[in-house]
Design a protein around this motif. Structure first.
Motif, PDB file in Angstrom:
ATOM      1  N   GLY A   1       0.811  -1.216   0.000  1.00 32.40           N
ATOM      2  CA  GLY A   1       0.000   0.000   0.000  1.00 32.40           C
ATOM      3  C   GLY A   1       0.842   1.263   0.000  1.00 32.40           C
ATOM      4  N   ILE A   2       1.882   1.271   0.807  1.00 35.19           N
ATOM      5  CA  ILE A   2       2.774   2.430   0.894  1.00 35.19           C
ATOM      6  C   ILE A   2       3.539   2.628  -0.415  1.00 35.19           C
ATOM      7  CG2 ILE A   2       4.794   3.380   2.073  1.00 35.19           C
ATOM      8  CD1 ILE A   2       3.817   1.847   4.597  1.00 35.19           C
ATOM      9  N   ALA A   3       4.116   1.530  -0.930  1.00 29.86           N
ATOM     10  CA  ALA A   3       4.925   1.615  -2.148  1.00 29.86           C
ATOM     11  C   ALA A   3       4.085   1.947  -3.377  1.00 29.86           C
ATOM     12  CB  ALA A   3       5.679   0.299  -2.368  1.00 29.86           C
ATOM     13  N   SER A   4       2.811   1.579  -3.358  1.00 33.22           N
ATOM     14  CA  SER A   4       1.958   1.859  -4.522  1.00 33.22           C
ATOM     15  C   SER A   4       1.810   3.362  -4.752  1.00 33.22           C
ATOM     16  CB  SER A   4       0.584   1.206  -4.349  1.00 33.22           C
ATOM     17  OG  SER A   4      -0.137   1.777  -3.276  1.00 33.22           O
ATOM     18  N   LYS A   5       1.837   4.130  -3.680  1.00 31.62           N
ATOM     19  CA  LYS A   5       1.751   5.591  -3.816  1.00 31.62           C
ATOM     20  C   LYS A   5       3.005   6.137  -4.511  1.00 31.62           C
ATOM     21  CE  LYS A   5      -1.001   5.871   0.419  1.00 31.62           C
ATOM     22  NZ  LYS A   5      -1.019   6.319   1.845  1.00 31.62           N
ATOM     23  N   CYS A   6       4.147   5.533  -4.200  1.00 30.61           N
ATOM     24  CA  CYS A   6       5.401   5.941  -4.849  1.00 30.61           C
ATOM     25  C   CYS A   6       5.407   5.499  -6.312  1.00 30.61           C
ATOM     26  CB  CYS A   6       6.591   5.340  -4.108  1.00 30.61           C
ATOM     27  SG  CYS A   6       6.740   5.882  -2.393  1.00 30.61           S
ATOM     28  N   PHE A   7       4.832   4.315  -6.579  1.00 31.06           N
ATOM     29  CA  PHE A   7       4.716   3.839  -7.959  1.00 31.06           C
ATOM     30  C   PHE A   7       3.886   4.823  -8.777  1.00 31.06           C
ATOM     31  CE2 PHE A   7       2.104   1.313 -11.010  1.00 31.06           C
ATOM     32  CZ  PHE A   7       3.118   0.930 -11.869  1.00 31.06           C
ATOM     33  N   LYS A   8       2.786   5.262  -8.229  1.00 26.43           N
ATOM     34  CA  LYS A   8       1.934   6.250  -8.902  1.00 26.43           C
ATOM     35  C   LYS A   8       2.729   7.519  -9.213  1.00 26.43           C
ATOM     36  CE  LYS A   8      -1.738   9.549  -7.635  1.00 26.43           C
ATOM     37  NZ  LYS A   8      -2.442   9.678  -8.926  1.00 26.43           N
ATOM     38  N   ALA A   9       3.419   8.047  -8.189  1.00 27.91           N
ATOM     39  CA  ALA A   9       4.186   9.284  -8.369  1.00 27.91           C
ATOM     40  C   ALA A   9       5.282   9.101  -9.413  1.00 27.91           C
ATOM     41  CB  ALA A   9       4.786   9.723  -7.035  1.00 27.91           C
ATOM     42  N   ALA A  10       5.951   7.950  -9.380  1.00 28.69           N
ATOM     43  CA  ALA A  10       7.049   7.693 -10.315  1.00 28.69           C
ATOM     44  C   ALA A  10       6.546   7.590 -11.759  1.00 28.69           C
ATOM     45  CB  ALA A  10       7.782   6.415  -9.918  1.00 28.69           C
ATOM     46  N   VAL A  11       5.467   6.835 -11.971  1.00 22.12           N
ATOM     47  CA  VAL A  11       4.930   6.689 -13.329  1.00 22.12           C
ATOM     48  C   VAL A  11       4.527   8.050 -13.880  1.00 22.12           C
ATOM     49  CG1 VAL A  11       3.001   5.795 -14.696  1.00 22.12           C
ATOM     50  CG2 VAL A  11       4.154   4.305 -13.049  1.00 22.12           C
ATOM     51  N   GLU A  12       3.840   8.832 -13.066  1.00 23.98           N
ATOM     52  CA  GLU A  12       3.356  10.132 -13.535  1.00 23.98           C
ATOM     53  C   GLU A  12       4.509  11.098 -13.805  1.00 23.98           C
ATOM     54  OE1 GLU A  12      -1.056   9.831 -11.411  1.00 23.98           O
ATOM     55  OE2 GLU A  12       0.437  11.226 -10.604  1.00 23.98           O
ATOM     56  N   GLU A  13       5.567  10.995 -13.007  1.00 21.15           N
ATOM     57  CA  GLU A  13       6.727  11.866 -13.235  1.00 21.15           C
ATOM     58  C   GLU A  13       7.531  11.397 -14.446  1.00 21.15           C
ATOM     59  OE1 GLU A  13      10.948  12.965 -11.099  1.00 21.15           O
ATOM     60  OE2 GLU A  13       9.153  12.917  -9.845  1.00 21.15           O
ATOM     61  N   TYR A  14       7.816  10.096 -14.528  1.00 18.52           N
ATOM     62  CA  TYR A  14       8.629   9.571 -15.618  1.00 18.52           C
ATOM     63  C   TYR A  14       7.964   9.774 -16.983  1.00 18.52           C
ATOM     64  CZ  TYR A  14      11.283   7.070 -11.977  1.00 18.52           C
ATOM     65  OH  TYR A  14      12.034   6.734 -10.876  1.00 18.52           O
ATOM     66  N   THR A  15       6.623   9.750 -17.007  1.00 19.69           N
ATOM     67  CA  THR A  15       5.905   9.927 -18.281  1.00 19.69           C
ATOM     68  C   THR A  15       5.540  11.394 -18.518  1.00 19.69           C
ATOM     69  OG1 THR A  15       3.738   9.525 -17.259  1.00 19.69           O
ATOM     70  CG2 THR A  15       4.921   7.606 -18.143  1.00 19.69           C
ATOM     71  N   LYS A  16       6.021  12.272 -17.631  1.00 19.09           N
ATOM     72  CA  LYS A  16       5.731  13.708 -17.745  1.00 19.09           C
ATOM     73  C   LYS A  16       4.227  13.976 -17.797  1.00 19.09           C
ATOM     74  CE  LYS A  16      10.103  15.078 -19.894  1.00 19.09           C
ATOM     75  NZ  LYS A  16      10.802  13.857 -19.544  1.00 19.09           N
ATOM     76  N   GLY A  17       3.507  13.213 -16.967  1.00 18.39           N
ATOM     77  CA  GLY A  17       2.071  13.439 -16.841  1.00 18.39           C
ATOM     78  C   GLY A  17       1.205  12.798 -17.901  1.00 18.39           C
ATOM     79  N   ARG A  18       1.774  12.059 -18.832  1.00 12.58           N
ATOM     80  CA  ARG A  18       0.959  11.432 -19.882  1.00 12.58           C
ATOM     81  C   ARG A  18       0.163  10.240 -19.346  1.00 12.58           C
ATOM     82  NH1 ARG A  18       4.739   9.785 -24.545  1.00 12.58           N
ATOM     83  NH2 ARG A  18       2.753   9.224 -25.543  1.00 12.58           N
ATOM     84  N   VAL A  19       0.623   9.678 -18.215  1.00  9.66           N
ATOM     85  CA  VAL A  19      -0.081   8.554 -17.594  1.00  9.66           C
ATOM     86  C   VAL A  19      -0.569   8.966 -16.216  1.00  9.66           C
ATOM     87  CG1 VAL A  19       0.100   6.183 -16.758  1.00  9.66           C
ATOM     88  CG2 VAL A  19       1.314   6.863 -18.827  1.00  9.66           C
TER      89      VAL A  19
END
Length: 326
Positions: free
Chosen positions: A43-61
């Motif tokens: 649960g904790i790491a999933s929030k970081c996964f969300k932040a990472a995906v959104e940052e790495y894709t520059k908001g496209r995902v």
């Protein structure tokens, strides 16, 4: 043009720009689902996964997180992701063996020694390639593998030895290896979905259960079962997976970003489990929980017949290969 009109037009233009940027940011939407609680390592790491995906894709995902069985139990999520009604989820690797038989080795007792050993096995190129290939054939794309936490048994009474578990009823996942292991020590396995365990223990449907210590803590099972035996008899791992058709339709750069975020997810979950495990003693003692380390040899001996009953689909030789990894 009046000052008020100018400010209004300027503000409207700004909002339109922001809306346009947001619309562009939501080019792809991913729902990640789990039956774990927000305080669990997943649960904790999933929030970081969300932040990472959104940052790495520059908001496209855009990633939305659904925990505590909000979109269904683990078995239900397997079907939801396979059919595409949910994009991505996580499951115990041994649980996924119900649809990917090659993973059933994760449901056997005493295959993995500890956190470090399992991590090295999951990062081993030949073994990881074997897992990925098997999972992809069933309509999923796995983007991460971690520990599921070494499993402990918790009860409403003391657990000083294997004899204290004989004749008791223990809640288990619907995983053949766990069911047979519990039978082997003289207890009665009771299959209950994870989301229903607390109420089942409270009502007396089961005398106790088995799971990882972090899951025991996050789900507050200590409120109904105050005795925990740290047996570490099995770690059935976790897999983080996506609907394969959804994955295949993504652009290469988006895939690369999700895989990068997946590696971060792996490291954070693995570290989270270990951190909570190491800090558990002090926390549980404060909660009035009694921790036991009963002699492990009788458990190892009692569970030996499980290997003959449930030989791994990928072959018995893989048990030796795994145990040889240092």
């Amino acid at each position: 043009m009046s000052r008020r009109s100018y400010i209004f037009i300027l503000s409207l233009t700004f909002l339109l720009i922001c809306f346009s940027s947001f619309a562009q940011a939501a080019e792809y939407k991913i729902r990640f689902a789990s039956d774990m609680a927000p305080t669990h390592p997943v649960g904790i790491a999933s929030k970081c996964f969300k932040a990472a995906v959104e940052e790495y894709t520059k908001g496209r995902v855009e990633v939305s997180i659904y925990l505590s069985s909000a979109l269904g139990k683990e078995v239900e999520l397997l079907e939801s992701v396979r059919t595409g009604s949910i994009e991505t989820a996580t499951a115990g690797i041994a649980l996924m063996a119900s649809v990917v038989p090659e993973l059933d080795i994760f449901g056997l007792p005493f295959v993995f020694r500890d956190y470090e050993h399992l991590w090295k096995v999951l990062q081993n190129p030949p073994f990881r390639a074997l897992l990925i290939s098997a999972i992809q054939k069933r309509g999923y794309y796995p983007f991460g593998f971690t520990t599921g936490g070494p499993r402990a048994i918790f009860m409403k009474k003391p657990i000083n030895s294997i004899n204290d578990l004989k004749g008791t009823s223990i809640r288990v996942y619907e995983i053949p290896g766990i069911i047979e292991a519990i039978k082997a020590i003289g207890a009665r396995p009771v299959v209950i979905p994870f989301a229903e365990v607390y109420m089942s223990l409270q009502s007396g449907l089961a005398d106790g259960g088995e799971t990882s210590v972090p899951a025991y803590m996050a789900s507050k099972f200590y409120e109904v079962c105050k005795h925990v035996a740290r047996l570490n008899y099995m770690d059935n791992g976790r897999v983080y997976y996506m609907n394969s058709k959804y994955w295949e339709a993504l652009p290469p750069d988006i895939k690369k970003s999700i895989e990068k975020a997946g590696r971060l997810f792996e490291r954070l979950v693995q570290a989270g489990y270990e951190q909570q495990e190491w800090l558990a003693n002090e926390t549980l003692q404060k909660l009035g929980v009694k921790i036991y380390n009963p002699p492990i040899e009788p458990f190892i001996e009692a569970m030996q017949p499980v290997y003959a009953k449930l030989p791994p689909t990928i072959g018995k030789e893989w048990i030796k290969k795994i145990q040889a990894i240092e």
